[in-house]
Design a protein around this motif. Structure first.
Motif, short mmCIF file in Angstrom:
data_model
loop_
_atom_site.label_atom_id
_atom_site.label_comp_id
_atom_site.label_asym_id
_atom_site.label_seq_id
_atom_site.Cartn_x
_atom_site.Cartn_y
_atom_site.Cartn_z
N VAL A 142 -15.88 1.46 -4.80
CA VAL A 142 -15.50 2.82 -5.22
C VAL A 142 -15.00 2.81 -6.66
CG1 VAL A 142 -13.98 4.76 -4.70
CG2 VAL A 142 -14.93 3.38 -2.83
N TYR A 152 0.80 -1.22 0.00
CA TYR A 152 0.00 0.00 0.00
C TYR A 152 0.83 1.27 0.00
CZ TYR A 152 -4.45 -2.36 0.32
OH TYR A 152 -5.55 -3.11 0.02
N ILE A 178 -8.68 9.78 8.24
CA ILE A 178 -7.67 9.21 9.13
C ILE A 178 -6.64 8.52 8.25
CG2 ILE A 178 -7.26 7.66 11.09
CD1 ILE A 178 -9.33 9.75 11.79
N HIS A 210 -7.67 5.42 1.07
CA HIS A 210 -6.82 5.08 -0.08
C HIS A 210 -6.41 6.34 -0.84
CE1 HIS A 210 -4.78 2.14 -2.40
NE2 HIS A 210 -5.30 2.59 -3.52
N GLU A 224 -13.96 -1.23 3.24
CA GLU A 224 -12.86 -2.18 3.03
C GLU A 224 -11.57 -1.76 3.74
OE1 GLU A 224 -12.10 -4.48 -0.38
OE2 GLU A 224 -13.73 -3.55 -1.49
N TYR A 238 -7.61 -5.66 -7.81
CA TYR A 238 -8.99 -6.01 -7.42
C TYR A 238 -9.87 -4.78 -7.56
CZ TYR A 238 -7.52 -3.72 -3.09
OH TYR A 238 -7.05 -2.81 -2.18
N CYS A 279 -11.97 6.38 7.28
CA CYS A 279 -10.70 5.72 7.55
C CYS A 279 -10.44 4.71 6.44
CB CYS A 279 -10.78 5.02 8.91
SG CYS A 279 -9.18 4.55 9.53
N THR A 287 -13.09 -2.41 -6.01
CA THR A 287 -13.88 -2.12 -4.81
C THR A 287 -15.15 -1.40 -5.30
OG1 THR A 287 -13.04 0.11 -4.41
CG2 THR A 287 -11.76 -1.71 -3.47
C1 LIG Z 1 -8.61 -1.97 0.62
S1 LIG Z 1 -7.98 -0.39 0.77
C2 LIG Z 1 -9.41 0.64 0.94
C3 LIG Z 1 -10.05 0.93 -0.29
C4 LIG Z 1 -10.88 2.18 -0.35
N1 LIG Z 1 -11.59 2.49 0.90
C5 LIG Z 1 -11.87 1.97 -1.44
O1 LIG Z 1 -13.00 1.69 -1.12
O2 LIG Z 1 -11.47 2.01 -2.60
C6 LIG Z 1 -7.43 -0.30 2.40
C7 LIG Z 1 -6.80 1.03 2.73
O3 LIG Z 1 -6.75 1.20 4.13
C8 LIG Z 1 -5.51 1.78 4.45
N2 LIG Z 1 -5.22 1.51 5.86
C9 LIG Z 1 -4.77 0.38 6.40
N3 LIG Z 1 -4.63 0.49 7.73
C10 LIG Z 1 -5.02 1.73 8.04
C11 LIG Z 1 -5.13 2.46 9.27
N4 LIG Z 1 -4.80 1.92 10.44
N5 LIG Z 1 -5.57 3.72 9.21
C12 LIG Z 1 -5.93 4.28 8.03
N6 LIG Z 1 -5.85 3.65 6.84
C13 LIG Z 1 -5.40 2.40 6.85
C14 LIG Z 1 -4.59 1.11 3.46
O4 LIG Z 1 -3.40 1.75 3.32
C15 LIG Z 1 -5.42 1.14 2.19
O5 LIG Z 1 -5.25 2.36 1.50
#
Ligand SMILES: C[S@@+](CC[C@H](N)C(=O)[O-])C[C@H]1O[C@@H](n2cnc3c(N)ncnc32)[C@H](O)[C@@H]1O
Length: 391
Positions: free
Chosen positions: A66, A49, A128, A100, A171, A62, A97, A64
């Motif tokens: 979004v 990431y 966040i 991405h 996600e 993959y 949170c 999402t």
């Molecule tokens: C699967 S992606 C999310 C995809 C996005 N929400 C979307 O719907 O397209 C997961 C995201 O959460 C972030 N992430 C992971 N742990 C996190 C944390 N503790 N706080 C904030 N973001 C976090 C990752 O870096 C990544 O960008």
């Protein structure tokens, strides 16, 4: 020692990460899979990431909800607006949170501004985000709304009871580091599968009995911390006569901890997550005996979790029972847990008019709606859990 897969690095970045993990194992001995996953996904230089932000969508690994199109953001904007309106506050918070690259934030903000300019004027949108690289990408995507948006590095920074509005994640929790556990029928206890080395290759190793993870917080951490772990143990003991030897459970302590902190931040409003996941009963069902942890790369899914660290997304189903219990222990009331199709249908039923008029759903939006709601698309696999606080 169990046999690992071929886990050759295929790029310079992956090679660097492979080397870094190899050195850590050589100096400390086998590491937990949670530590391996933390490095593979979030190492500040080489983590999956932390590289270019093109993992999601047609050219990525993959889809999402979004990446299907801006209609998902429009739907959330309509749901959130209805919730904010009921709060009757002087100002409102939307806290996202796991944002991405900020696409969902931009979609929600644009839709709210168009459909409900009155609410938009009172909105504070907080992202966040621990990663400076992703924050920069988000800043660009929400550039039209910078007067509404601010950032925090961690959910704890919000402050107890500071949020009047909605805290949400799409996600996020499926990407938190997890422990790979295996049931020993003879010993009636869980063993942890960690990551060791065999001639430079990563292999699974038995790390012995697992008794829960160390506390992360100080003495003020809530007494019910990691009650999800106690519930898992109680379920396993209750099923001990029938639980097969080697039954796998992918346990993610960070998810319930995050949920607890988010619940604490909420003064009034809702805590919502949209993700693939199961109830505890479903996680223990016979056809889940290999656990739910998976790796995604170029739209294919496999369970070669130790292969090509940094090049694959690593993920597992969320334990929704753990979240429900964590939120209720903090005084939240569970509003509902439904599949994404039902969530979308409710929004269309209550606010279809707003979507059609102010947000003027396009042909493309309508096609995307089918993907989001159809059972063979994202409609059944994804679930929406909402808990509320303050009436
Ligand atoms: C699967 S992606 C999310 C995809 C996005 N929400 C979307 O719907 O397209 C997961 C995201 O959460 C972030 N992430 C992971 N742990 C996190 C944390 N503790 N706080 C904030 N973001 C976090 C990752 O870096 C990544 O960008």
């Amino acid at each position: 020692m169990q046999k690992g897969s071929e886990n050759q690095a295929t790029s310079d970045e992956s090679a660097a990460l492979h080397e870094l993990i190899r050195r850590e194992i050589e100096s400390r001995g086998p590491i937990t899979f949670a530590r391996f996953m933390e490095l593979a996904l979030y190492h500040p230089d080489h983590g999956y990431y932390e590289r270019a932000l093109d993992q999601i969508g047609r050219r990525g690994d993959y889809y999402t909800s979004v990446s299907v199109g801006s209609v998902f953001g429009k739907l959330l904007a309509v749901d959130f607006s209805a919730r904010l309106e009921k709060l009757n506050s002087a100002g409102f918070d939307l806290v996202e949170c796991g944002a991405h690259d900020g696409t969902l934030a931009a979609d929600i903000l644009t839709a709210t501004k168009t459909a409900r300019p009155d609410l938009y004027a009172k909105l504070r949108y907080v992202i966040i985000e621990p990663s400076p690289k992703r924050k920069a990408a988000q800043r660009m995507n929400v550039s039209e709304h910078l007067d509404r948006v601010s950032w925090c590095q961690a959910i704890d920074e919000l402050g107890n009871g500071s949020v009047h509005g909605v805290v949400f994640a799409n996600e996020l929790l499926d990407s938190f580091p997890l422990h790979r556990l295996r049931w020993s029928r003879q010993q009636r206890q869980w063993h942890e599968d960690g990551v060791g080395l065999d001639g430079g290759r990563f292999v699974w190793v038995d790390m012995g009995g697992f008794g829960g993870t160390p506390r992360t917080g100080g003495p003020d951490e809530a007494a019910e911390a990691d009650s999800d772990w106690r519930a898992i143990c109680a379920t396993a003991q209750a099923l001990a006569e029938v639980l097969p030897d080697g039954f796998r459970l992918d346990y993610c302590p960070g998810a319930a901890r995050w949920w607890r902190k988010a619940a604490t931040a909420l003064a009034k409003g809702a805590l919502i997550t949209i993700d693939y996941g199961l109830t505890r009963e479903e996680l223990f069902s016979p056809h889940r005996q290999n656990g739910t942890a998976r790796a995604y790369c170029r739209h294919t899914v496999d369970d070669e979790l130790l292969e090509m660290p940094g090049e694959k997304d690593l993920t597992a189903h969320v334990d929704f029972s753990a979240l429900i219990e964590a939120g209720e222990a903090q005084g939240l009331v569970t509003e509902r847990m439904v599949d994404q199709a039902t969530y979308i249908m409710r929004i269309l039923q209550h606010s279809g008019e707003l979507l059609n008029s102010a947000l003027a759903l396009t042909q493309r939006d309508r096609a995307a709606l089918l993907t989001l709601a159809h059972p063979s698309g994202l409609g059944r696999a994804f679930r929406v859990l909402s808990q509320v606080h303050g009436g």
